[in-house]
Design an enzyme around this catalytic site. Structure first.
Site, short mmCIF file in Angstrom:
data_model
loop_
_atom_site.label_atom_id
_atom_site.label_comp_id
_atom_site.label_asym_id
_atom_site.label_seq_id
_atom_site.Cartn_x
_atom_site.Cartn_y
_atom_site.Cartn_z
N MET A 1 0.85 -1.20 0.00
CA MET A 1 0.00 0.00 0.00
C MET A 1 0.89 1.25 0.00
SD MET A 1 -3.50 -0.83 1.91
CE MET A 1 -2.99 -0.55 3.59
N LEU B 1 6.74 2.98 1.46
CA LEU B 1 7.59 1.80 1.64
C LEU B 1 8.71 2.04 2.66
CD1 LEU B 1 7.88 0.80 -2.13
CD2 LEU B 1 6.14 0.11 -0.46
N HIS B 2 9.00 0.99 3.43
CA HIS B 2 10.09 1.02 4.41
C HIS B 2 10.95 -0.22 4.24
CE1 HIS B 2 7.55 -1.84 6.45
NE2 HIS B 2 6.58 -0.94 6.54
N GLU B 3 11.89 -0.43 5.16
CA GLU B 3 12.83 -1.56 5.00
C GLU B 3 12.12 -2.91 4.98
OE1 GLU B 3 13.45 1.05 6.93
OE2 GLU B 3 15.61 1.37 7.23
N GLY B 4 10.95 -2.99 5.62
CA GLY B 4 10.19 -4.25 5.58
C GLY B 4 9.80 -4.57 4.13
N HIS B 5 9.24 -3.57 3.43
CA HIS B 5 8.89 -3.78 2.02
C HIS B 5 10.15 -4.05 1.20
CE1 HIS B 5 5.58 -0.96 3.39
NE2 HIS B 5 4.88 -1.97 2.92
N GLN C 1 -10.36 -2.43 1.90
CA GLN C 1 -9.94 -3.13 3.12
C GLN C 1 -9.97 -2.25 4.36
OE1 GLN C 1 -5.95 -3.95 1.26
NE2 GLN C 1 -5.20 -3.73 3.34
N ILE D 1 10.78 -7.28 9.77
CA ILE D 1 11.96 -6.41 9.88
C ILE D 1 11.66 -5.41 11.01
CG2 ILE D 1 13.47 -4.77 8.67
CD1 ILE D 1 13.56 -7.61 7.50
N SER E 1 4.17 1.14 8.28
CA SER E 1 3.86 2.50 7.80
C SER E 1 3.10 3.26 8.88
CB SER E 1 3.03 2.44 6.52
OG SER E 1 3.68 1.63 5.58
O1 PAF Z 1 -0.30 -5.71 3.54
C1 PAF Z 1 -0.70 -4.77 2.81
O2 PAF Z 1 -0.01 -3.76 2.66
C2 PAF Z 1 -2.03 -4.87 2.12
O3 PAF Z 1 -2.97 -5.51 2.92
C3 PAF Z 1 -1.96 -5.55 0.73
C4 PAF Z 1 -1.52 -6.98 0.82
C5 PAF Z 1 -0.98 -4.77 -0.15
C6 PAF Z 1 -3.32 -5.51 0.05
O4 PAF Z 1 -3.78 -4.23 -0.15
#
Ligand code: PAF
Length: 281
Positions: free
Chosen positions: A30, A33-37, A61, A176, A186
């Site tokens: 979503m 982004l951070h080090e986990g991503h 969601q 992480i 985030s």
């Molecule tokens: O984990 C997330 O960031 C979200 O739930 C995902 C998997 C990108 C779906 O929108």
């Protein structure tokens, strides 16, 4: 790195790559982004010919009183990070592009979505399952990478892929953490400096539980009680849940039995709801 704003654009590149017999790894995110991503994107880079990162704050969601509008966003920074790791394509659609004017279909996973975070976020997992299904199909990914921090999400997505015979491998990657132990998220940006210090109680309580398990304790009632007591020592913390469940069906467990057990917690620090977990055998 390609920036794609439309589904048609992604499909154009995916068709080309598939024609060449190249494998595709997808990292659904979503954004912000951070080090986990980054760790997920790096892993995808190692294991696939092509890497797609989706960067989409998925409205379906979020519940009506949740943080959809305030969810942090920084697409330019996200692009730089993805490019620096060597992603091939970042997909950044609008909600209209993803869902059109009307959308009548959703994907629902039963039972596994009822407890833990699902108990207070009733629409959350339908939204997650629906959007990741769409992303899996758009990207025609061979593998998709998810962080273990959202352990219930990981278990639910794995179950959906199993039950509906999706042709994709789901890869769970380790949490992480910041230097003091706080799991990267985030939503950590919502914490005030005082709350940020207090938030360390989540990982500290799980570390104590880990030590108790290492010393031979198998009674999950005692282990979750230890976690609860530890969290209660932090005045800014309010427990949503402390649970021990089996990691495939997410059913409550009483004893460590050699199968994977998820010990998961959700705690409000001030108004910010944070989650963390450990998986133990
Ligand atoms: O984990 C997330 O960031 C979200 O739930 C995902 C998997 C990108 C779906 O929108």
């Amino acid at each position: 790195m390609i920036t794609a704003l439309t589904i048609a654009d992604v499909k154009k590149y995916v068709n080309e790559w598939k024609k060449n017999g190249e494998s595709i790894g997808l990292v659904p995110t979503m954004g912000y982004l951070h080090e986990g991503h980054a760790s997920l994107i790096k892993r995808a880079r190692e294991e696939n010919d092509r890497v797609i990162v989706s960067d989409f704050v998925n409205p379906t969601q979020f519940g009506p009183n949740e943080d959809l509008d305030s969810y942090p966003r920084d697409f330019e920074a996200d692009k730089s990070l993805c490019e620096s790791i060597g992603a091939d394509l970042i997909f950044h659609p609008t909600p209209e592009e993803m869902y059109g004017e009307s959308h009548f279909t959703k994907v629902h996973v039963d039972t596994l979505t009822e407890g833990l975070c699902g108990a207070v976020r009733p629409v959350h997992f339908d939204g997650v399952c629906t959007v990741v299904t769409k992303l899996f199909h758009i990207a025609e990914a061979d593998r998709a990478y998810f962080g273990q921090k959202d352990a219930q999400q990981l278990a639910v997505v794995k179950r959906m892929v199993h039950d509906l015979n999706y042709n994709i491998e789901i890869i769970g990657c380790p949490i992480i953490r910041e230097e003091d132990g706080l799991a990267k998220s985030s939503r950590n940006t919502y914490l005030s400096p005082e709350e940020r210090k207090a938030a360390v109680i989540l990982s500290a309580s799980l570390r104590d539980a880990g030590a108790m398990i290492d010393s031979g304790e198998k009674d999950l009632g005692k282990i979750t009680a230890l976690i609860t007591e530890k969290i209660k020592t932090e005045p800014l913390a309010r427990i949503d849940y402390v649970s021990a469940v089996d990691f495939t069906r997410l059913k409550p467990k009483k004893t460590l039995d050699g199968d994977e057990t998820l010990i998961a917690i959700a705690v409000y620090i001030g108004k910010v709801r944070l989650i963390d977990n450990i998986i133990v055998r």
